[in-house]
Design a protein around this motif. Structure first.
Motif, PDB file in Angstrom:
ATOM      1  N   ALA A  13     -25.636 -25.531 -33.212  1.00 30.12           N
ATOM      2  CA  ALA A  13     -24.575 -25.960 -32.443  1.00 30.12           C
ATOM      3  C   ALA A  13     -23.144 -25.270 -33.455  1.00 30.12           C
ATOM      4  O   ALA A  13     -22.035 -24.640 -33.080  1.00 30.12           O
ATOM      5  N   GLU A  14     -22.803 -25.771 -34.716  1.00 22.67           N
ATOM      6  CA  GLU A  14     -22.141 -26.259 -35.660  1.00 22.67           C
ATOM      7  C   GLU A  14     -21.865 -24.628 -36.121  1.00 22.67           C
ATOM      8  O   GLU A  14     -20.641 -24.529 -36.740  1.00 22.67           O
ATOM      9  N   VAL A  15     -22.621 -23.957 -37.776  1.00 17.89           N
ATOM     10  CA  VAL A  15     -22.399 -23.351 -38.020  1.00 17.89           C
ATOM     11  C   VAL A  15     -22.371 -21.585 -37.268  1.00 17.89           C
ATOM     12  O   VAL A  15     -22.249 -21.332 -36.070  1.00 17.89           O
ATOM     13  N   THR A  16     -21.078 -21.143 -38.003  1.00 19.64           N
ATOM     14  CA  THR A  16     -20.869 -19.965 -37.626  1.00 19.64           C
ATOM     15  C   THR A  16     -20.661 -18.734 -38.224  1.00 19.64           C
ATOM     16  O   THR A  16     -21.355 -18.672 -39.199  1.00 19.64           O
ATOM     17  N   ASP A  53     -19.315 -15.147 -28.296  1.00 23.98           N
ATOM     18  CA  ASP A  53     -18.865 -14.586 -28.820  1.00 23.98           C
ATOM     19  C   ASP A  53     -19.134 -16.434 -30.155  1.00 23.98           C
ATOM     20  O   ASP A  53     -18.486 -16.544 -30.184  1.00 23.98           O
ATOM     21  N   GLY A  54     -19.988 -16.870 -29.076  1.00 21.06           N
ATOM     22  CA  GLY A  54     -20.457 -18.446 -30.632  1.00 21.06           C
ATOM     23  C   GLY A  54     -20.330 -19.562 -30.133  1.00 21.06           C
ATOM     24  O   GLY A  54     -20.859 -20.552 -30.534  1.00 21.06           O
ATOM     25  N   THR A  55     -19.722 -19.426 -28.759  1.00 22.61           N
ATOM     26  CA  THR A  55     -19.158 -20.366 -28.307  1.00 22.61           C
ATOM     27  C   THR A  55     -20.835 -21.959 -28.219  1.00 22.61           C
ATOM     28  O   THR A  55     -21.643 -20.640 -27.547  1.00 22.61           O
ATOM     29  N   PRO A  56     -21.256 -22.634 -28.851  1.00 26.10           N
ATOM     30  CA  PRO A  56     -21.902 -23.627 -28.335  1.00 26.10           C
ATOM     31  C   PRO A  56     -22.195 -23.534 -26.314  1.00 26.10           C
ATOM     32  O   PRO A  56     -20.830 -24.187 -25.876  1.00 26.10           O
ATOM     33  N   THR A  57     -23.058 -24.055 -25.988  1.00 27.02           N
ATOM     34  CA  THR A  57     -23.375 -24.102 -24.747  1.00 27.02           C
ATOM     35  C   THR A  57     -24.767 -24.678 -24.912  1.00 27.02           C
ATOM     36  O   THR A  57     -25.943 -24.683 -25.452  1.00 27.02           O
ATOM     37  N   GLN A  58     -25.153 -25.673 -23.442  1.00 28.95           N
ATOM     38  CA  GLN A  58     -26.598 -26.457 -22.066  1.00 28.95           C
ATOM     39  C   GLN A  58     -27.033 -25.785 -22.161  1.00 28.95           C
ATOM     40  O   GLN A  58     -27.776 -26.745 -21.574  1.00 28.95           O
ATOM     41  N   SER A  59     -26.004 -24.688 -21.247  1.00 30.21           N
ATOM     42  CA  SER A  59     -26.631 -24.226 -19.866  1.00 30.21           C
ATOM     43  C   SER A  59     -27.923 -24.192 -19.869  1.00 30.21           C
ATOM     44  O   SER A  59     -28.600 -23.267 -20.680  1.00 30.21           O
ATOM     45  N   ALA A  60     -28.683 -24.300 -19.193  1.00 31.12           N
ATOM     46  CA  ALA A  60     -30.031 -23.852 -18.812  1.00 31.12           C
ATOM     47  C   ALA A  60     -30.510 -22.757 -18.321  1.00 31.12           C
ATOM     48  O   ALA A  60     -31.441 -22.180 -18.812  1.00 31.12           O
ATOM     49  N   PRO A  81     -36.322 -27.409 -27.464  1.00 32.75           N
ATOM     50  CA  PRO A  81     -34.344 -26.767 -26.907  1.00 32.75           C
ATOM     51  C   PRO A  81     -33.564 -28.459 -27.365  1.00 32.75           C
ATOM     52  O   PRO A  81     -35.143 -29.021 -27.494  1.00 32.75           O
ATOM     53  N   SER A  82     -32.663 -28.196 -28.342  1.00 34.46           N
ATOM     54  CA  SER A  82     -32.212 -29.294 -28.571  1.00 34.46           C
ATOM     55  C   SER A  82     -31.713 -29.766 -27.230  1.00 34.46           C
ATOM     56  O   SER A  82     -30.347 -29.492 -26.195  1.00 34.46           O
ATOM     57  N   THR A  83     -31.423 -31.482 -27.248  1.00 34.89           N
ATOM     58  CA  THR A  83     -30.708 -32.247 -26.199  1.00 34.89           C
ATOM     59  C   THR A  83     -29.163 -33.105 -27.175  1.00 34.89           C
ATOM     60  O   THR A  83     -28.697 -33.580 -26.557  1.00 34.89           O
ATOM     61  N   GLY A  84     -29.703 -32.631 -29.062  1.00 36.45           N
ATOM     62  CA  GLY A  84     -27.600 -33.092 -29.112  1.00 36.45           C
ATOM     63  C   GLY A  84     -27.043 -32.255 -28.672  1.00 36.45           C
ATOM     64  O   GLY A  84     -26.021 -32.713 -28.816  1.00 36.45           O
ATOM     65  N   GLY A  85     -27.930 -31.376 -28.675  1.00 34.86           N
ATOM     66  CA  GLY A  85     -25.928 -29.861 -28.179  1.00 34.86           C
ATOM     67  C   GLY A  85     -24.950 -29.890 -29.604  1.00 34.86           C
ATOM     68  O   GLY A  85     -25.459 -29.348 -30.688  1.00 34.86           O
ATOM     69  N   ALA A  86     -23.588 -29.869 -29.148  1.00 33.32           N
ATOM     70  CA  ALA A  86     -22.273 -30.372 -30.200  1.00 33.32           C
ATOM     71  C   ALA A  86     -21.785 -31.277 -29.745  1.00 33.32           C
ATOM     72  O   ALA A  86     -21.855 -31.353 -28.520  1.00 33.32           O
ATOM     73  N   VAL A  87     -21.789 -31.607 -30.425  1.00 31.93           N
ATOM     74  CA  VAL A  87     -20.360 -32.962 -30.337  1.00 31.93           C
ATOM     75  C   VAL A  87     -19.396 -32.764 -29.863  1.00 31.93           C
ATOM     76  O   VAL A  87     -18.660 -32.036 -29.735  1.00 31.93           O
ATOM     77  N   ASN A 113     -21.747 -40.281 -38.643  1.00 34.51           N
ATOM     78  CA  ASN A 113     -20.668 -39.201 -38.714  1.00 34.51           C
ATOM     79  C   ASN A 113     -20.688 -38.570 -38.904  1.00 34.51           C
ATOM     80  O   ASN A 113     -21.997 -37.916 -39.370  1.00 34.51           O
ATOM     81  N   PHE A 114     -20.165 -37.432 -38.760  1.00 36.98           N
ATOM     82  CA  PHE A 114     -21.031 -35.854 -39.087  1.00 36.98           C
ATOM     83  C   PHE A 114     -19.763 -34.603 -39.731  1.00 36.98           C
ATOM     84  O   PHE A 114     -19.221 -33.821 -39.871  1.00 36.98           O
ATOM     85  N   GLY A 115     -19.186 -35.547 -40.400  1.00 35.76           N
ATOM     86  CA  GLY A 115     -18.088 -34.611 -40.766  1.00 35.76           C
ATOM     87  C   GLY A 115     -16.447 -35.144 -39.956  1.00 35.76           C
ATOM     88  O   GLY A 115     -16.485 -35.107 -38.994  1.00 35.76           O
ATOM     89  N   GLY A 116     -15.408 -35.210 -41.495  1.00 38.20           N
ATOM     90  CA  GLY A 116     -13.948 -34.991 -40.341  1.00 38.20           C
ATOM     91  C   GLY A 116     -14.227 -36.756 -39.880  1.00 38.20           C
ATOM     92  O   GLY A 116     -14.454 -37.402 -39.823  1.00 38.20           O
ATOM     93  N   ASP A 117     -13.599 -35.694 -38.727  1.00 34.08           N
ATOM     94  CA  ASP A 117     -13.625 -36.891 -37.219  1.00 34.08           C
ATOM     95  C   ASP A 117     -14.192 -36.772 -36.510  1.00 34.08           C
ATOM     96  O   ASP A 117     -14.303 -37.493 -35.441  1.00 34.08           O
ATOM     97  N   ASP A 118     -15.480 -35.830 -36.602  1.00 32.76           N
ATOM     98  CA  ASP A 118     -16.327 -35.793 -35.537  1.00 32.76           C
ATOM     99  C   ASP A 118     -17.153 -37.381 -35.888  1.00 32.76           C
ATOM    100  O   ASP A 118     -17.823 -37.544 -37.122  1.00 32.76           O
ATOM    101  N   ILE A 119     -18.294 -37.048 -34.998  1.00 34.70           N
ATOM    102  CA  ILE A 119     -18.956 -38.699 -34.453  1.00 34.70           C
ATOM    103  C   ILE A 119     -20.236 -37.826 -33.878  1.00 34.70           C
ATOM    104  O   ILE A 119     -19.731 -37.757 -32.492  1.00 34.70           O
ATOM    105  N   PHE A 120     -21.035 -37.982 -33.993  1.00 39.15           N
ATOM    106  CA  PHE A 120     -22.464 -37.159 -32.730  1.00 39.15           C
ATOM    107  C   PHE A 120     -23.022 -39.031 -32.018  1.00 39.15           C
ATOM    108  O   PHE A 120     -23.118 -39.686 -32.450  1.00 39.15           O
ATOM    109  N   VAL A 121     -22.522 -38.560 -30.795  1.00 33.29           N
ATOM    110  CA  VAL A 121     -22.420 -40.261 -30.285  1.00 33.29           C
ATOM    111  C   VAL A 121     -23.801 -39.898 -29.753  1.00 33.29           C
ATOM    112  O   VAL A 121     -24.582 -39.970 -28.640  1.00 33.29           O
TER     113      VAL A 121
END
Ligand code: KMH
Ligand code: ZN
Length: 271
Positions: A13-16, A53-60, A81-87, A113-121
Motif C-alpha cells: 500500500a505504501e510503495v509507489t 492512480d496508485g491510491t491504496p483502497t480496500q474496496s471489495a 488479501p491484506s486486512t492491514g490496508g494502508a496506515v 511505528n511505521f516510520g516518520g509519524d505513521d503508526i500501524f494500529v
C-alpha cells in the motif's frame, strides 16, 4: 522438510511507481504481475489493490476485479488479501476484501511505528474482531508479526480460542519500528512459535534475500515482492516482482529445497 511456499507481495500500500516504475496499480498490471510471479514459482499472492492512480483502497469491488483477473490467468493461485490496508484506514475499511471470502487473509497482531509519524494500529480488540470475522467465514489467517510481542499476542488469543491451530505466521523482519533483521532475530522469533505452526519470512529492504535464505534453511517459507523491497540486487531495481520470485526460487534450489505448487501449498497450509 516440506516444499517451499513462495508468496509474492506484489504492490503493498505504501510503495509507489516513484520507488520502482514496475509497481502494479491497475487491474491489468496486478493480474499480469501475478501471472509472471506464478510462472516464476509463487503459489500465493499477498494482495493489496490500488485505484488506477496508485491510491491504496480496500474496496471489495476493486479486490473482486483484481482477483477475477488473476484467476482468469492462473485459476490455481492462492490469493491472500491484506486486512492491514494502508496506515490510517478504519477497521471496517480494512475488512473490505474479507466479504469476498478468500481462502486466506492477513491478521496483523499488534501496533507498531511505521516510520516518520505513521503508526500501524492493531489494538487487542481489533485483532479479536478481525479474527472472529475470519473464523465465521472460514478464512485462514496469516498472522503478521512485526515483533516478538505480536507472536505472544497471537498465542494468548489462541489460548482464549480466538485463533485456531495450526497457526500460520508471517515473521516480518526489519520494519522501521519492528524487530531488526539479524539472523539472531529470526532464530528468536522462530523459536517462539508453536511446534505445529508453519511460518513464512518477509525481510524488508536489503534484508529480503538474507532472511529468505535463512528461512529456506530453517524450514520456513518465503515472501518476496515490491511491498517489502524493490531491488533485485544492490542498487539494481527489479524489472518485475517475478525477478524477485525467480531469485528466491533459485536460492531454494541451490539449497536443496523444492518449490511448492499452489496445490501443494494448500496441503501445507491446511486450506
Ligand atoms: N500496509 C501496512 C500498513 C498487511 O498486509 O496485513 C500493513 C500491511 C500488513 O501491509
Ligand atoms: Zn501487506
Amino acid at each position: 522438510m516440506s516444499k517451499l511456499i513462495i508468496t509474492a507481495a506484489i504492490c503493498g500500500a505504501e510503495v509507489t511507481k516513484e520507488h520502482n516504475p514496475a509497481v502494479p496499480y491497475t487491474v491489468e498490471e496486478i493480474a499480469e504481475e501475478s501471472r509472471r510471479c506464478f510462472e516464476a514459482g509463487a503459489s500465493v499472492i499477498h494482495l493489496h489493490v490500488r485505484e488506477d492512480d496508485g491510491t491504496p483502497t480496500q474496496s471489495a469491488e476493486r479486490f473482486k476485479a483484481c482477483i477475477d483477473a488473476i484467476k482468469a490467468r492462473c485459476p490455481e493461485l492462492i490469493i491472500q488479501p491484506s486486512t492491514g490496508g494502508a496506515v490510517g484506514m478504519s477497521n471496517e475499511e480494512r475488512l473490505g476484501p474479507v466479504s469476498l471470502i478468500p481462502e486466506m487473509a492477513t491478521l496483523d497482531c499488534g501496533t507498531c511505528n511505521f516510520g516518520g509519524d505513521d503508526i500501524f494500529v492493531n489494538t487487542e480488540n481489533t485483532i479479536i474482531a478481525f479474527a472472529a470475522r475470519m473464523n465465521d467465514l472460514g478464512i485462514k489467517p496469516e498472522i503478521e508479526c512485526f515483533d516478538k510481542g505480536m507472536i505472544d499476542m497471537a498465542l494468548r488469543l489462541h489460548k482464549k480460542g480466538h485463533i485456531k491451530a495450526p497457526m500460520h505466521f508471517n515473521l516480518v523482519m526489519g520494519v522501521n519500528g519492528g524487530i531488526s533483521a539479524e539472523p539472531r532475530d529470526l532464530v528468536f522469533m522462530r523459536g517462539s512459535l508453536p511446534q505445529d505452526a508453519t511460518f513464512t519470512v518477509s525481510g524488508i529492504g536489503k534484508a529480503q534475500f538474507p532472511m529468505a535464505a535463512l528461512s529456506i534453511i530453517m524450514g520456513g517459507h518465503v515472501r518476496v515482492g515490491f511491498e517489502d523491497n524493490v531491488y533485485v540486487s544492490k542498487g539494481v531495481l527489479a524489472k518485475s516482482n517475478a525477478e524477485l520470485v525467480e531469485k528466491a526460487a533459485r536460492l531454494a534450489r541451490e539449497l536443496g529445497r523444492e518449490i511448492a505448487s499452489p496445490g501443494e501449498a494448500r496441503e501445507i497450509l491446511g486450506l
